[in-house]
Design an enzyme around this catalytic site. Structure first.
Site, PDB file in Angstrom:
ATOM      1  N   ARG A 147      59.787  37.246  20.750  1.00 29.72           N
ATOM      2  CA  ARG A 147      59.955  37.961  19.493  1.00 29.72           C
ATOM      3  C   ARG A 147      59.735  39.448  19.739  1.00 29.72           C
ATOM      4  NH1 ARG A 147      55.599  35.798  15.801  1.00 29.72           N
ATOM      5  NH2 ARG A 147      56.451  37.355  14.371  1.00 29.72           N
TER       6      ARG A 147
ATOM      7  N   SER B 154      57.939  41.598  17.886  1.00 28.73           N
ATOM      8  CA  SER B 154      56.695  42.181  17.401  1.00 28.73           C
ATOM      9  C   SER B 154      55.846  42.681  18.559  1.00 28.73           C
ATOM     10  CB  SER B 154      55.900  41.167  16.586  1.00 28.73           C
ATOM     11  OG  SER B 154      55.321  40.194  17.437  1.00 28.73           O
TER      12      SER B 154
ATOM     13  N   LYS C 124      50.243  27.974  18.235  1.00 25.29           N
ATOM     14  CA  LYS C 124      49.963  27.527  16.869  1.00 25.29           C
ATOM     15  C   LYS C 124      51.200  27.610  15.963  1.00 25.29           C
ATOM     16  CE  LYS C 124      48.091  31.937  15.109  1.00 25.29           C
ATOM     17  NZ  LYS C 124      49.023  32.140  13.991  1.00 25.29           N
ATOM     18  N   ASP C 125      52.239  28.356  16.387  1.00 23.86           N
ATOM     19  CA  ASP C 125      53.460  28.482  15.581  1.00 23.86           C
ATOM     20  C   ASP C 125      54.511  27.437  15.929  1.00 23.86           C
ATOM     21  OD1 ASP C 125      52.435  30.721  14.265  1.00 23.86           O
ATOM     22  OD2 ASP C 125      53.233  32.101  15.766  1.00 23.86           O
TER      23      ASP C 125
ATOM     24  N   THR D  69      45.164  37.249   3.592  1.00 22.94           N
ATOM     25  CA  THR D  69      45.608  36.300   4.608  1.00 22.94           C
ATOM     26  C   THR D  69      46.812  35.545   4.075  1.00 22.94           C
ATOM     27  OG1 THR D  69      45.056  34.359   5.957  1.00 22.94           O
ATOM     28  CG2 THR D  69      44.007  34.504   3.812  1.00 22.94           C
TER      29      THR D  69
ATOM     30  N   SER E  47      47.698  32.537   5.569  1.00 25.62           N
ATOM     31  CA  SER E  47      47.543  31.178   6.085  1.00 25.62           C
ATOM     32  C   SER E  47      46.920  30.259   5.046  1.00 25.62           C
ATOM     33  CB  SER E  47      46.656  31.211   7.340  1.00 25.62           C
ATOM     34  OG  SER E  47      46.058  29.958   7.588  1.00 25.62           O
TER      35      SER E  47
ATOM     36  N   ARG F   8      45.429  27.518   5.516  1.00 20.28           N
ATOM     37  CA  ARG F   8      44.120  27.077   6.019  1.00 20.28           C
ATOM     38  C   ARG F   8      43.064  28.137   5.744  1.00 20.28           C
ATOM     39  NH1 ARG F   8      41.406  29.165  10.294  1.00 20.28           N
ATOM     40  NH2 ARG F   8      43.330  29.930  11.222  1.00 20.28           N
ATOM     41  N   ARG F   9      43.368  29.385   6.106  1.00 14.75           N
ATOM     42  CA  ARG F   9      42.401  30.457   5.892  1.00 14.75           C
ATOM     43  C   ARG F   9      42.139  30.684   4.411  1.00 14.75           C
ATOM     44  NH1 ARG F   9      45.250  34.365  10.355  1.00 14.75           N
ATOM     45  NH2 ARG F   9      44.116  33.653  12.212  1.00 14.75           N
TER      46      ARG F   9
ATOM     47  N   ARG G 104      51.694  39.259   4.443  1.00 17.08           N
ATOM     48  CA  ARG G 104      52.422  39.154   5.707  1.00 17.08           C
ATOM     49  C   ARG G 104      52.317  40.490   6.421  1.00 17.08           C
ATOM     50  NH1 ARG G 104      56.887  35.999   6.223  1.00 17.08           N
ATOM     51  NH2 ARG G 104      56.772  36.666   8.386  1.00 17.08           N
TER      52      ARG G 104
ATOM     53  N   ASN H 100      52.403  42.777  10.497  1.00 20.40           N
ATOM     54  CA  ASN H 100      51.797  42.786  11.818  1.00 20.40           C
ATOM     55  C   ASN H 100      50.324  43.186  11.740  1.00 20.40           C
ATOM     56  OD1 ASN H 100      51.684  45.649  11.682  1.00 20.40           O
ATOM     57  ND2 ASN H 100      53.730  45.825  12.575  1.00 20.40           N
ATOM     58  N   VAL H 101      49.647  43.125  12.873  1.00 19.68           N
ATOM     59  CA  VAL H 101      48.207  43.394  12.904  1.00 19.68           C
ATOM     60  C   VAL H 101      47.903  44.797  12.408  1.00 19.68           C
ATOM     61  CG1 VAL H 101      46.219  43.693  14.427  1.00 19.68           C
ATOM     62  CG2 VAL H 101      47.724  41.712  14.720  1.00 19.68           C
TER      63      VAL H 101
ATOM     64  N   ARG I 265      48.116  45.188   8.655  1.00 20.73           N
ATOM     65  CA  ARG I 265      47.017  44.513   7.952  1.00 20.73           C
ATOM     66  C   ARG I 265      45.728  45.326   8.060  1.00 20.73           C
ATOM     67  NH1 ARG I 265      47.992  38.026   8.359  1.00 20.73           N
ATOM     68  NH2 ARG I 265      50.262  38.099   8.525  1.00 20.73           N
TER      69      ARG I 265
ATOM     70  N   CYS J 205      52.820  23.196  10.613  1.00 20.49           N
ATOM     71  CA  CYS J 205      51.974  24.240  11.184  1.00 20.49           C
ATOM     72  C   CYS J 205      51.233  25.037  10.116  1.00 20.49           C
ATOM     73  CB  CYS J 205      52.816  25.202  12.026  1.00 20.49           C
ATOM     74  SG  CYS J 205      53.723  24.439  13.381  1.00 20.49           S
TER      75      CYS J 205
END
Length: 330
Positions: free
Chosen positions: A12, A14, A82-83, A126, A128, A130-131, A148, A150-151, A154, A243
Site C-alpha cells: 500500500r 501509506s 491483522k488486516d 478510534t 476499530s 474492538r477498541r 480514519r 494515517n498515524v 490522528r 477482521c
C-alpha cells in the site's frame, strides 16, 4: 529457476505500509542477494474514507494487492496481518511471518491523563469496533469518535485539541519512528488484549512461486510469531467473525508453552466473554517438518494441525459461553 532479477514487493502507499514493507525488503535482499523493489498499489481502504464498519473491514486493504500479485504485477506482498481475512486463497500462501513487533495498543494524550481517568465528555478517537468497545468499558464517561486516517493525521487531531486521545498500535508508531512529544500510555494484554495478528506482518506470494523465492522468504519466518498468530487467527475463523469484529486474541509463546487470551465484546462495551488457556508445544515435531509456511511433512501431515486445533478449541469455548450473540457474522 534461479534469477538475479529484482524481486517486486507490492505494498500500500501509506507511510506505515511502505515503512514496514521496506523493513521486509531490506531483510529479503540480505538473505536472497537480490535487489527488492517496492511497487506501490492503491487499495480500496486507501481511497474510501467511510468508516471501516460501513465499508466492511474484511479484506478492504488486501484485495487489490492480491489482485496485483495474481496478475503478475509484483512477486510478493507485505500486509499487516491483522488486516488479512482468515481464509487464504488457494493460489496464495503466507510464506513468512517475520518476528512480531510490540502488539500492544497505546493511548495518546496531550497531558498524560490515563484513559480511565479521562473526564466526562472527553473525545477518544478510534475506528476499530474492538477498541470502541474496550474504551467504553475502560472510560465509560468518554465520547468515542469514529475516525480514519494515517498515524500523523490522528496525532495531529490530539495536538490541535480536536480530540483528547486516540488509540494506536505500538507497532505502527515504532515502525514509523514517530517522535511525537504527546504522552503515551501502553495498555497491558490482561485487560486490553489486541486484534488477532496485531504487530505481525505477513509476506504473501503465489503458492507456485519459484523455489528460490520461497526458500528466501522462509529464512524470514519467525517460529514463535507464526505459532502465536496462527492460534489467534484460528480463533477468529472459528468464531466466523471478520477482521473488524469487536473481539481480541493475543497469544504468547514461552519456552515450550503457548498461552492465549481471547475476548469477545458487546459493541456497547457492557458485556464481554473471555477465555485464557495454555497449551504445551511439541517443538521438535514443528521444527522437523516446517513452521507451517507451506512445507508439509513427507507423509502429508500438517505440522500446524495441533496449533490450529488449540485455537479452534478456544473459539468453541467462547461460543459455548454465548459469544455468537455478541458478534456480527462475517
Amino acid at each position: 529457476m534461479i534469477t538475479d532479477a529484482p524481486i517486486r514487493l507490492g505494498t500500500r502507499r501509506s507511510a506505515l505500509a511502505q515503512a514496514q514493507s521496506q523493513q521486509v525488503a531490506d531483510a529479503l535482499a540480505k538473505v536472497s542477494g537480490r535487489v527488492v523493489e517496492l511497487v506501490p498499489i492503491v487499495s480500496e481502504g486507501d481511497t474510501n474514507r467511510a468508516s471501516l464498519s460501513e465499508i466492511g473491514g474484511t479484506g478492504v486493504f488486501a484485495n487489490r494487492l492480491r489482485e496485483a500479485l495474481v496478475a503478475g504485477d509484483c512477486d510478493i506482498l507485505v500486509h499487516s496481518l491483522k488486516d488479512l481475512p482468515t481464509q487464504e486463497p488457494a493460489e496464495l500462501v503466507i510464506a513468512a511471518t517475520p518476528e512480531r513487533a510490540d502488539a500492544r495498543d497505546v493511548v495518546i494524550t496531550r497531558d498524560g491523563t490515563p484513559l480511565q481517568e479521562l473526564p466526562g465528555g472527553a473525545k477518544v478517537g478510534t475506528g476499530s469496533p474492538r477498541r470502541i468497545a474496550q474504551v467504553r468499558r475502560r472510560a465509560p464517561r468518554a465520547e468515542v469518535v469514529d475516525i480514519r486516517g494515517n498515524v500523523d493525521s490522528r496525532l495531529a487531531r490530539v495536538e490541535s485539541g480536536e480530540l483528547d486521545a486516540v488509540i494506536l498500535a505500538a507497532a505502527g508508531l515504532a515502525r514509523l519512528g514517530s517522535e511525537s512529544t504527546l504522552h503515551r500510555e501502553y495498555l497491558g494484554f490482561s485487560e486490553w488484549p489486541t486484534a488477532p495478528g496485531q504487530g505481525a506482518l505477513a509476506v504473501e506470494t503465489l503458492a507456485d512461486a519459484p523455489a528460490d523465492l520461497l526458500a528466501a522468504l522462509a529464512d524470514l519466518d519467525d517460529e514463535d510469531t507464526r505459532l502465536a498468530v496462527t492460534v489467534e487467527r484460528t480463533i477468529l475463523a472459528g468464531l466466523e467473525a471478520g477482521c473488524q469484529a469487536p473481539m481480541a486474541a493475543h497469544a504468547r509463546v514461552r519456552d515450550d508453552e503457548i498461552r492465549v487470551r481471547a475476548v469477545v465484546y458487546e459493541p456497547g462495551g457492557d458485556r464481554r466473554i473471555g477465555v485464557d488457556v495454555t497449551e504445551s508445544l511439541n517443538r521438535g515435531y514443528i521444527r522437523r517438518n516446517g513452521s507451517g509456511n507451506g512445507a508439509n511433512a513427507a507423509d502429508g501431515a500438517d505440522p500446524m494441525h495441533a496449533i490450529r486445533a488449540f485455537g479452534m478449541s478456544a473459539a468453541h469455548r467462547l461460543l459455548e459461553q454465548g459469544a455468537a450473540d455478541l458478534l456480527p457474522r462475517e
